[in-house]
Design a protein around this motif. Structure first.
Motif: not given
Length: 252
Positions: A197-211
Motif C-alpha cells: 500500500h505504501f509503495g515499498h519495493r519488494t523482491e522474492e528469492i527462492p528458499c527451501r523450507t524444512i518441516y
C-alpha cells in the motif's frame, strides 16, 4: 526511498516461543560474516528456550517477555529493539530451523544494493520445492488459494504471500505503521499489505523450507483462523483504498 549504504548494520531477529530443541543450532548456522547482531525475543516460553538463549554467545542480544503476547506481538518487540539498536537491515529468522540461515546473504543483498525495501524468501519460486520440503498438502493448497486471492485484490503477482522468511529495510520499518497490527499470525499478512500500500519495493528469492517435528507450525484450526483474518485484512485495504471505510493500519 532511502538506499542502505555499503556499511549498513544487519540485524537478525528471532521471535522465539518454545524453541529449546532448535534455537542453539539455528543460531550457530547464521553466517557471521554478513550479520552484525542477533536479537532473540522470548515470548514467555514454557520450555528451556530462555535458559538456552542465556547460554548463547555474548554477541546475541536477548529480550524476554514476562507475559505471552503472541507471534505478532513478539515481532513488534523484535523490530522495535532492532531499530533502537541501529539496524539498517532486519532479517526475521524463525528459531525452529524451518528456514535456512545460509540464505541470509541473498536475503539482504537486494536491500543493500538499494533495489528493495522488503525481500521475501519464497518456497514456490522453485516448482515442487514446497512439497519436497515436507509442506503438508492442506497447507500447500491453502497457501496457493490465499496467495491467488490476495494477488488479485492487491494487483500484485507474488509467488508466495505467506512466507515467514523476510528481510526489511530500516526505511520500511520506520514508515509503515506495523505497531497497529494484530498480535497473532495475521501480523505477517498485514505488514506485507502495508508495504504494498505504501509503495515499498519488494523482491522474492527462492528458499527451501524444512518441516519436521520441531517446527512451530500452526494447526489446521489456527490455519483457518489465520486465513480468515488474512482475507479480512485484504478486504479492509480495499475498503480503505476506495474511501469506503478508513483503516488506521493503512494510514501514515
Amino acid at each position: 526511498m532511502s538506499q542502505a549504504s555499503p556499511g549498513a548494520k544487519v540485524v537478525v531477529v528471532m521471535p522465539a516461543r518454545n524453541a529449546a530443541r532448535t534455537l542453539a543450532r539455528t543460531v550457530e548456522r547464521i553466517p557471521t560474516e554478513c550479520v552484525d547482531e542477533v536479537i532473540i525475543v522470548d515470548d514467555k516460553s514454557t520450555d528451556d528456550t530462555l535458559a538456552i538463549a542465556r547460554r548463547l554467545p555474548q554477541d546475541v542480544h536477548l529480550v524476554w517477555h514476562p507475559h505471552n503476547v503472541g507471534y505478532g506481538g513478539n515481532q513488534k518487540t523484535c523490530y522495535l529493539e532492532a531499530l533502537q539498536r541501529g539496524a539498517d537491515v532486519v532479517v526475521m529468522l524463525h528459531p525452529d530451523g524451518q528456514y535456512e540461515p545460509s540464505l541470509i546473504p541473498s536475503m539482504i543483498e537486494p536491500i543493500l544494493a538499494g533495489r528493495a525495501d522488503l525481500v521475501l524468501g519464497s518456497r514456490f519460486l522453485t516448482p515442487g520445492a514446497a512439497l519436497a520440503g515436507g509442506m503438508p498438502r492442506w497447507k500447500y493448497a491453502a497457501n496457493r488459494v490465499l496467495t491467488a486471492l490476495e494477488n488479485h485484490i492487491l494487483g500484485t503477482d507474488y509467488a508466495e504471500l505467506h512466507t515467514g522468511y523476510r528481510a526489511y529495510s530500516r526505511d520500511l520499518l520506520l514508515s509503515v505503521p506495523w505497531l497497529r497490527n494484530s498480535l497473532d499470525f495475521a501480523f505477517d499478512s498485514e505488514l506485507l499489505f502495508q508495504a504494498v500500500h505504501f509503495g515499498h519495493r519488494t523482491e522474492e528469492i527462492p528458499c527451501r523450507t524444512i518441516y519436521d517435528d520441531d517446527d512451530s507450525n500452526i494447526s489446521f484450526r489456527q490455519g483457518v483462523v489465520y486465513g480468515t483474518k488474512t482475507l479480512w485484512a485484504a478486504f479492509r485495504l480495499v475498503l480503505h483504498r476506495n474511501g469506503i471505510l478508513a483503516c488506521r493500519k493503512y494510514q501514515p
